[in-house]
Design a protein around this motif. Structure first.
Motif, PDB file in Angstrom:
ATOM      1  N   VAL A 288       0.609  -1.659   0.276  1.00  0.00           N
ATOM      2  CA  VAL A 288       0.212   0.150  -0.029  1.00  0.00           C
ATOM      3  C   VAL A 288       0.672   0.942   0.023  1.00  0.00           C
ATOM      4  O   VAL A 288       0.293   1.883  -1.088  1.00  0.00           O
ATOM      5  N   GLY A 289       2.455   1.300   0.529  1.00  0.00           N
ATOM      6  CA  GLY A 289       3.670   2.602   0.803  1.00  0.00           C
ATOM      7  C   GLY A 289       3.355   2.669  -0.417  1.00  0.00           C
ATOM      8  O   GLY A 289       4.092   3.653  -1.114  1.00  0.00           O
ATOM      9  N   PHE A 290       4.015   1.988  -1.161  1.00  0.00           N
ATOM     10  CA  PHE A 290       4.147   2.051  -2.524  1.00  0.00           C
ATOM     11  C   PHE A 290       3.322   2.439  -3.624  1.00  0.00           C
ATOM     12  O   PHE A 290       3.826   3.222  -4.486  1.00  0.00           O
ATOM     13  N   LEU A 291       1.906   1.870  -3.383  1.00  0.00           N
ATOM     14  CA  LEU A 291       1.208   2.526  -4.725  1.00  0.00           C
ATOM     15  C   LEU A 291       0.921   3.903  -3.604  1.00  0.00           C
ATOM     16  O   LEU A 291       0.834   4.944  -5.193  1.00  0.00           O
ATOM     17  N   LEU A 292       0.615   4.441  -2.650  1.00  0.00           N
ATOM     18  CA  LEU A 292       0.619   5.296  -2.433  1.00  0.00           C
ATOM     19  C   LEU A 292       1.738   7.051  -2.774  1.00  0.00           C
ATOM     20  O   LEU A 292       1.841   7.846  -2.924  1.00  0.00           O
ATOM     21  N   SER A 293       2.644   6.273  -2.707  1.00  0.00           N
ATOM     22  CA  SER A 293       3.829   7.346  -3.038  1.00  0.00           C
ATOM     23  C   SER A 293       3.798   7.110  -4.706  1.00  0.00           C
ATOM     24  O   SER A 293       4.595   8.044  -4.691  1.00  0.00           O
ATOM     25  N   PRO A 330      -0.801  24.133  -9.059  1.00  0.00           N
ATOM     26  CA  PRO A 330      -0.399  22.858  -7.669  1.00  0.00           C
ATOM     27  C   PRO A 330       0.754  22.502  -8.423  1.00  0.00           C
ATOM     28  O   PRO A 330       0.905  21.446  -7.690  1.00  0.00           O
ATOM     29  N   LEU A 331       0.608  21.527  -9.560  1.00  0.00           N
ATOM     30  CA  LEU A 331       1.375  21.051 -10.462  1.00  0.00           C
ATOM     31  C   LEU A 331       3.391  21.491  -9.705  1.00  0.00           C
ATOM     32  O   LEU A 331       3.554  20.976  -9.538  1.00  0.00           O
ATOM     33  N   TRP A 332       3.692  23.199 -10.443  1.00  0.00           N
ATOM     34  CA  TRP A 332       4.248  23.036  -9.957  1.00  0.00           C
ATOM     35  C   TRP A 332       4.992  23.061  -8.785  1.00  0.00           C
ATOM     36  O   TRP A 332       6.109  22.865  -7.969  1.00  0.00           O
ATOM     37  N   GLU A 333       3.493  23.376  -7.477  1.00  0.00           N
ATOM     38  CA  GLU A 333       4.530  23.403  -6.180  1.00  0.00           C
ATOM     39  C   GLU A 333       4.837  21.800  -6.084  1.00  0.00           C
ATOM     40  O   GLU A 333       5.408  21.288  -5.475  1.00  0.00           O
ATOM     41  N   ILE A 334       4.045  21.190  -6.564  1.00  0.00           N
ATOM     42  CA  ILE A 334       4.060  19.275  -6.503  1.00  0.00           C
ATOM     43  C   ILE A 334       5.309  18.856  -6.385  1.00  0.00           C
ATOM     44  O   ILE A 334       6.279  18.341  -6.345  1.00  0.00           O
ATOM     45  N   PHE A 335       5.566  19.628  -8.159  1.00  0.00           N
ATOM     46  CA  PHE A 335       6.640  19.529  -8.485  1.00  0.00           C
ATOM     47  C   PHE A 335       8.001  20.100  -7.805  1.00  0.00           C
ATOM     48  O   PHE A 335       9.015  19.352  -7.705  1.00  0.00           O
ATOM     49  N   THR A 336       7.842  21.430  -7.494  1.00  0.00           N
ATOM     50  CA  THR A 336       9.191  21.532  -7.247  1.00  0.00           C
ATOM     51  C   THR A 336       9.222  20.509  -5.470  1.00  0.00           C
ATOM     52  O   THR A 336      10.505  20.700  -5.120  1.00  0.00           O
ATOM     53  N   LEU A 337       8.723  20.755  -4.627  1.00  0.00           N
ATOM     54  CA  LEU A 337       8.558  20.314  -3.252  1.00  0.00           C
ATOM     55  C   LEU A 337       9.235  19.396  -3.599  1.00  0.00           C
ATOM     56  O   LEU A 337      10.209  18.167  -2.900  1.00  0.00           O
ATOM     57  N   LEU A 338       8.904  17.869  -4.422  1.00  0.00           N
ATOM     58  CA  LEU A 338       9.492  16.689  -5.032  1.00  0.00           C
ATOM     59  C   LEU A 338      10.952  16.859  -5.307  1.00  0.00           C
ATOM     60  O   LEU A 338      11.967  16.203  -4.976  1.00  0.00           O
ATOM     61  N   VAL A 362      16.263  18.758   9.810  1.00  0.00           N
ATOM     62  CA  VAL A 362      16.060  20.214  10.426  1.00  0.00           C
ATOM     63  C   VAL A 362      15.918  20.801   8.105  1.00  0.00           C
ATOM     64  O   VAL A 362      15.277  21.640   8.516  1.00  0.00           O
ATOM     65  N   GLY A 363      16.856  20.296   7.488  1.00  0.00           N
ATOM     66  CA  GLY A 363      16.399  20.614   6.348  1.00  0.00           C
ATOM     67  C   GLY A 363      15.288  20.854   5.972  1.00  0.00           C
ATOM     68  O   GLY A 363      14.592  22.439   5.325  1.00  0.00           O
ATOM     69  N   GLY A 364      14.829  19.721   5.545  1.00  0.00           N
ATOM     70  CA  GLY A 364      13.038  19.458   5.349  1.00  0.00           C
ATOM     71  C   GLY A 364      12.016  20.603   6.136  1.00  0.00           C
ATOM     72  O   GLY A 364      10.885  21.104   5.581  1.00  0.00           O
ATOM     73  N   LEU A 365      12.563  20.245   7.517  1.00  0.00           N
ATOM     74  CA  LEU A 365      11.075  21.087   8.232  1.00  0.00           C
ATOM     75  C   LEU A 365      11.285  22.839   8.019  1.00  0.00           C
ATOM     76  O   LEU A 365      10.325  23.503   8.107  1.00  0.00           O
ATOM     77  N   VAL A 366      13.005  23.153   8.304  1.00  0.00           N
ATOM     78  CA  VAL A 366      13.588  24.652   8.069  1.00  0.00           C
ATOM     79  C   VAL A 366      12.306  25.454   6.915  1.00  0.00           C
ATOM     80  O   VAL A 366      12.018  26.340   6.472  1.00  0.00           O
ATOM     81  N   LEU A 367      12.947  24.030   5.486  1.00  0.00           N
ATOM     82  CA  LEU A 367      12.218  25.095   3.917  1.00  0.00           C
ATOM     83  C   LEU A 367      10.675  25.227   4.221  1.00  0.00           C
ATOM     84  O   LEU A 367      10.207  25.735   3.644  1.00  0.00           O
ATOM     85  N   GLY A 368      10.518  23.380   4.500  1.00  0.00           N
ATOM     86  CA  GLY A 368       8.556  23.984   4.341  1.00  0.00           C
ATOM     87  C   GLY A 368       8.289  24.268   4.979  1.00  0.00           C
ATOM     88  O   GLY A 368       7.607  25.130   4.678  1.00  0.00           O
ATOM     89  N   VAL A 385       3.083  15.830  -0.727  1.00  0.00           N
ATOM     90  CA  VAL A 385       4.608  15.149  -0.547  1.00  0.00           C
ATOM     91  C   VAL A 385       5.505  14.389   0.145  1.00  0.00           C
ATOM     92  O   VAL A 385       6.207  13.381  -0.197  1.00  0.00           O
ATOM     93  N   ALA A 386       5.003  14.565   1.566  1.00  0.00           N
ATOM     94  CA  ALA A 386       5.403  13.774   2.702  1.00  0.00           C
ATOM     95  C   ALA A 386       5.030  12.387   2.512  1.00  0.00           C
ATOM     96  O   ALA A 386       5.714  12.051   3.115  1.00  0.00           O
ATOM     97  N   VAL A 387       3.951  13.349   1.976  1.00  0.00           N
ATOM     98  CA  VAL A 387       2.688  11.322   2.426  1.00  0.00           C
ATOM     99  C   VAL A 387       3.492  11.273   1.161  1.00  0.00           C
ATOM    100  O   VAL A 387       3.854   9.395   1.204  1.00  0.00           O
ATOM    101  N   ALA A 388       3.568  11.283   0.109  1.00  0.00           N
ATOM    102  CA  ALA A 388       4.183  10.007  -0.714  1.00  0.00           C
ATOM    103  C   ALA A 388       6.321   9.548  -0.525  1.00  0.00           C
ATOM    104  O   ALA A 388       6.511   8.824  -1.148  1.00  0.00           O
ATOM    105  N   ALA A 389       6.642  10.333   0.322  1.00  0.00           N
ATOM    106  CA  ALA A 389       8.096  10.186  -0.005  1.00  0.00           C
ATOM    107  C   ALA A 389       8.344   9.096   1.434  1.00  0.00           C
ATOM    108  O   ALA A 389       8.887   8.952   1.912  1.00  0.00           O
ATOM    109  N   VAL A 390       8.004   9.846   2.821  1.00  0.00           N
ATOM    110  CA  VAL A 390       7.294   8.631   3.582  1.00  0.00           C
ATOM    111  C   VAL A 390       6.968   7.308   3.177  1.00  0.00           C
ATOM    112  O   VAL A 390       7.599   6.185   3.612  1.00  0.00           O
ATOM    113  N   THR A 391       6.091   7.362   2.493  1.00  0.00           N
ATOM    114  CA  THR A 391       5.544   5.523   2.022  1.00  0.00           C
ATOM    115  C   THR A 391       6.216   5.057   1.833  1.00  0.00           C
ATOM    116  O   THR A 391       6.260   3.410   1.177  1.00  0.00           O
ATOM    117  N   GLY A 392       7.548   6.037   0.509  1.00  0.00           N
ATOM    118  CA  GLY A 392       8.143   5.253  -0.337  1.00  0.00           C
ATOM    119  C   GLY A 392       9.500   4.965  -0.244  1.00  0.00           C
ATOM    120  O   GLY A 392       9.982   3.562  -0.317  1.00  0.00           O
TER     121      GLY A 392
END
Length: 478
Positions: A288-293, A330-338, A362-368, A385-392
């Protein structure tokens, strides 16, 4: 490798060996002569040998020998006091052994060299691999030393049918490659096909198992791995018992296993060391995590662009309020964050020690947080993006596939909405159906008409119900 021709004259052989290794200060020549008149020459590479073994088991017996002459057979079987000493008439084989830490002995009147096993270079201990840690189970891992790796496999699989087939590849590095299989369990056709692919290698040097993997694997342009990799001897033994084979390369702790199927990529090393329900549930969560990612960013963009009516009203209003004042769509938001997340992950991986993980977090928290506060990025995009990254991260063997498919499905959904997402997932499924690994379907055990001789499939099966672990694929008759 340079051509060397030995003769019965010790003086000529000494001159030839010194000329061959001229300029190499690690090449050591030791001439010996016993009181009875026996003259020999001992050659070895400094730093690659056990000096104590040379002094006590080679030099001392040669100096104490009481007869004036001795041929190579007599030296190897009577004089030398080491269990692994043999006559090697082939000069090229002798040079390979010398460069790998063995000691060569030449005597007057015999052109055949004696090769003695005196390897003594330092190796690290067989500690648990950092990228394959387990909650329960063995803690040993392969090292860069070749023979100790084979010993770790042999110690777990005490069967005379276990075969180790050696070959030397890559002309300049002259690397030893071992094909490991269980005779009578591994299909003969699989072994022959692997040997054929290895024989076709034309590399100038082999420094890691990936050199071989990229050359002999199926689907070279596929993001999914079609050749398994592991640094754990217990995993290799488990694959051998299933009827697969392993390829070990000297100088690297990574072992290759073939065939490799998708089900293997969704398993963990300690699935068989944990209780059945816990391991089975963990497999479901990884799938399930891979599919969500790969699908969550694309689904978010598709719904916002084309199917906003599918959002609950309150959620849609919250997203609209969060995006107010944000300059990027939204597209460029997601693309840039990824992209930023992958850069942070790569930087954290390459930064040594604890600093790397600390910098990533720290970099992820501060930048986000800073990007959301400055209204450059909306908070829902950061969450997606955080959900996609963590589940991956739940399926580390499929991270390359998740990274590739995440961007492709995102673009497909941005142009065609949910239809594009479904079409992209269908193409991925078609690709997996057409993918093979050494003649084995990649979706083995996942398709109803193609399965293996084993009860252990998608769900973790208890040992009491697992009557056969054979991996040989067979197709059901219609």
């Amino acid at each position: 490798m340079p051509v060397l021709k030995l003769t019965c004259s010790l003086r000529e052989n000494l001159a030839a060996m010194k000329a061959l290794f001229q300029g190499d200060n690690t090449f050591v020549t030791r001439e010996t002569e016993s009181p009875s008149g026996l003259r020999c020459a001992v050659f070895f590479i400094d730093g690659m040998v056990n000096n104590l073994a040379i002094n006590q088991s080679i030099i001392r017996p040669l100096v104490a020998y009481e007869h004036p002459t001795a041929d190579a057979d007599l030296l190897a079987h009577t004089v030398i006091q080491i269990n692994d000493s043999k006559v090697v008439p082939d000069e090229q084989q002798m040079l390979s052994a010398l460069l790998y830490g063995d000691t060569v002995i030449l005597t007057e009147g015999d052109a055949r060299p004696v090769v003695v096993n005196t390897k003594g270079f330092s190796v690290r201990s067989a500690t648990e691999p950092d990228n394959e840690r387990v909650l329960r189970g063995p803690r040993e891992g392969f090292t860069e030393a070749f023979m100790p790796n084979l010993a770790l496999i042999r110690r777990r699989l005490n069967d005379p049918r276990l075969k180790f087939s050696f070959s030397r590849m890559a002309g300049r590095t002259n690397t030893v490659v071992c094909l490991c299989y269980l005779e009578g369990v591994t299909e003969a056709g699989l072994v022959e096909e692997t040997r054929r692919r290895l024989d076709t290698l034309s590399l100038d040097g082999i420094l890691d198992a990936n050199y071989i993997s990229e050359t002999i694997r199926d689907g070279r342009f596929s993001p999914f791995p079609t050749l398994g990799t592991t640094e754990r001897p217990d995993v290799v033994v488990a694959r051998l018992l299933e009827g697969r084979l392993a390829i070990l390369v000297d100088g690297t702790p990574v072992a290759l296993t073939a065939p490799c199927i998708l089900q293997e990529c969704l398993q963990a090393n300690d699935d068989y060391y944990l209780p059945t329900p816990q391991a089975g549930l963990a497999r479901v969560l990884r799938s399930v995590g891979f599919l969500l990612s790969i699908a969550v960013p694309a689904l978010y963009v598709a719904l916002l662009y084309y199917h906003a009516e599918l959002f609950p009203t309150r959620m849609l209003l919250a997203i609209a309020a969060a995006q107010k004042g944000v300059p990027l769509p939204p597209l460029w938001e997601i693309f840039t964050l990824l992209i930023v997340f992958e850069i942070l992950k790569e930087a954290g991986t390459r930064t040594p020690g604890v600093i790397g993980s600390t910098m990533s977090i720290v970099g992820g928290l501060v930048l986000g947080q800073s990007a959301v506060t400055a209204r450059l990025i909306s908070a829902p995009a950061v969450i997606i993006v955080a959900v996609a990254a963590v589940t991956g991260l739940a399926s580390p063997k499929l991270q390359a596939a998740a990274l590739t498919l995440r961007f492709l499905l995102l673009l497909s959904a941005a142009f065609f909405g949910l239809y594009g997402l479904v079409f992209g997932l269908s193409l991925v499924l078609l690709h997996l159906c057409a993918l093979h690994s050494f003649g084995t379907p990649y979706l083995l055990n996942l398709l109803p008409r193609v399965h293996a001789h084993t009860e252990d499939r998608w769900w973790r099966v208890s040992w009491r119900k697992m009557h056969s672990r054979r991996f040989l694929a067979r197709k059901e008759k219609p």
